[in-house]
Design a protein around this motif. Structure first.
Motif: not given
Length: 341
Positions: A94-101, A124-132
Motif C-alpha cells: 500500500i505504501i509503495k503504490m501510494l508513493s508511486a501514484g 493480485p499483490k501489486t499494480l503490475n499483477q493487477k494489470s496482468y
C-alpha cells in the motif's frame, strides 16, 4: 498500546488526524494483533505518533507525513473491511503504490479477488499483477514475462480455475517444454507418467493450492484438466479451453509457433516465462524472446512485463533478483568498455 517516535516536530508545526473504525475488531484486522502492523507505519513515517484508543487511531506529527500515513491507514481499513487479510507485505505494498501514484488505488488492486479456494482468497499483490490479471481477462492471448516469484504462472492458473468454475471454458490445459530431456522422453527410465512428472510438477503444485487435491485426479481422468509436455500439443486444435504455456523461454521459435497455432474457438492462452533464464541447448533462440517482437501490436494479444517489485515470495527473493540484475548490468558495461578499447 501507544506507538511513538521521538523525532516529532514542535506542536506549532504538527498536524493531528483521527481515524475512526466501525468496530474494535475492524481496527485489529487493519493494524494486526498487538498493533503489529502499526510498527511498519511507524518505520515508514517516523515523524508521526500513532495513538490507538478503542476504535480510533490518532495521528500526530509532521503534516505531510500525517496525510500520507492517514491515506495508507484508510486504504488498509477499506481492504480489511472487505475481508482481505492484512500483513506486513500488504501494508508495504500500500505504501509503495501510494508513493508511486497512478490511477488504481491500493484497494482496487489488492481488493480484486480472482478465486476463493481451500480457505484462502487469491488476489493480485501489486499494480503490475493487477494489470496482468486484467489483460488475461480482456485478451485472447496474454504473455506474462518476468523473473521468478512474480506470480506469472500462479495468477494465470487462478484465472484458469476461475474461468472453469464460471463455465467460461470446459477444460484447462497446462503445458511446459521438457528441455532437460530434450523432449526425447523414451530414453528416460520409468513409465510415461514417471518420465514427464518432474517437468510438470510445478504446475501440479499450483493446482493443489487452488483445488481440493482429492478432486484433481478425477478432473484429470475426465480430461477437464490436462497437464502435458509441450510436444504433446502438436497437431491438435484446442477449443473451449484455457491453455497455459509455462517456462516458455525454453521453447524454440518453431515450438512457439506450433503452440500458438493450436488456438481454437472459445479459448484463451497465457504464455509465461523469464527471457533471462533460457536453458535451450547451444545457441538456440528462445521462442518467447522472438515472439514478443513478432506479435507486437497485434490486436487481442497483450504483453505484460513484471519485475523484481512484483515478487511475492519470500522478501529476500526480490533483493536477490535485483542484485543479479545489477550484476548483469555491471558485467555488460565492463564487456562494452573492453570492446571499445
Amino acid at each position: 498500546m501507544q506507538v511513538e517516535h521521538n523525532k516529532i516536530p514542535a506542536e506549532s508545526d504538527s498536524a493531528s488526524m483521527t481515524i475512526t473504525f466501525e468496530t474494535p475488531e475492524l481496527m485489529v484486522a487493519t493494524l494486526g494483533p498487538s498493533d503489529e502492523l502499526l510498527r511498519i507505519l511507524t518505520g515508514a513515517y517516523p515523524l508521526v505518533q500513532f495513538r490507538p484508543n478503542g476504535a480510533t487511531l490518532t495521528l500526530i506529527g509532521e503534516p505531510i507525513q500525517v496525510r500520507k500515513a492517514q491515506r495508507v491507514t484508510e486504504e488498509a481499513r477499506a481492504l480489511a473491511s472487505r475481508g482481505s487479510r492484512m500483513s506486513a507485505d500488504t501494508i508495504e505494498q500500500i505504501i509503495k503504490m501510494l508513493s508511486a501514484g497512478g490511477g488504481d488505488t491500493p484497494t482496487d488492486v489488492l481488493g480484486l479477488k480472482i478465486l476463493s479456494g481451500r480457505g484462502r482468497s487469491i488476489r493480485p499483490k501489486t499494480l503490475n499483477q493487477k494489470s496482468y490479471v486484467d489483460a488475461i481477462e480482456d485478451n485472447t492471448i496474454t504473455f506474462g514475462v518476468g523473473p521468478a516469484g512474480t506470480g506469472k504462472t500462479f495468477l494465470a492458473m487462478a484465472m484458469a480455475v476461475a474461468a472453469l468454475q464460471a463455465k467460461e471454458v470446459s477444460r484447462i490445459i497446462l503445458t511446459r517444454p521438457a528441455v532437460e530431456a530434450g523432449e526425447k522422453l523414451g530414453f528416460l527410465p520409468g513409465s510415461l507418467t514417471e518420465k514427464i512428472d518432474p517437468y510438470l510438477r510445478p504446475l501440479y503444485d499450483a493446482l493443489h493450492e487452488m483445488i481440493d487435491p482429492e478432486t484433481i485426479p478425477r478432473l484429470i481422468e475426465a480430461g477437464t484438466i490436462e497437464v502435458a509436455p509441450l510436444a504433446y500439443m502438436r497437431g491438435r486444435t484446442l477449443n473451449d479451453a484455457f491453455v497455459i504455456l509455462d517456462e516458455a523461454q525454453n521453447t524454440t521459435s518453431e515450438q512457439m509457433k506450433m503452440f500458438l497455432t493450436r488456438l481454437g474457438f472459445g479459448s484463451k492462452m497465457v504464455i509465461t516465462g523469464d527471457v533471462t533464464q533460457v536453458d535451450l541447448p547451444g545457441n538456440a533462440v528462445s521462442g518467447l524472446a522472438m515472439v514478443i517482437e513478432v506479435l507486437e501490436n497485434i490486436d487481442d494479444i497483450k504483453l505484460c512485463r513484471l519485475d523484481a517489485g512484483d515478487v511475492v515470495r519470500h522478501r529476500l527473493i526480490a533483493d536477490i533478483v535485483t542484485a543479479y540484475d545489477r550484476w548483469d548490468t555491471k558485467k555488460r558495461e565492463q564487456h562494452s568498455r573492453g570492446r571499445t578499447k
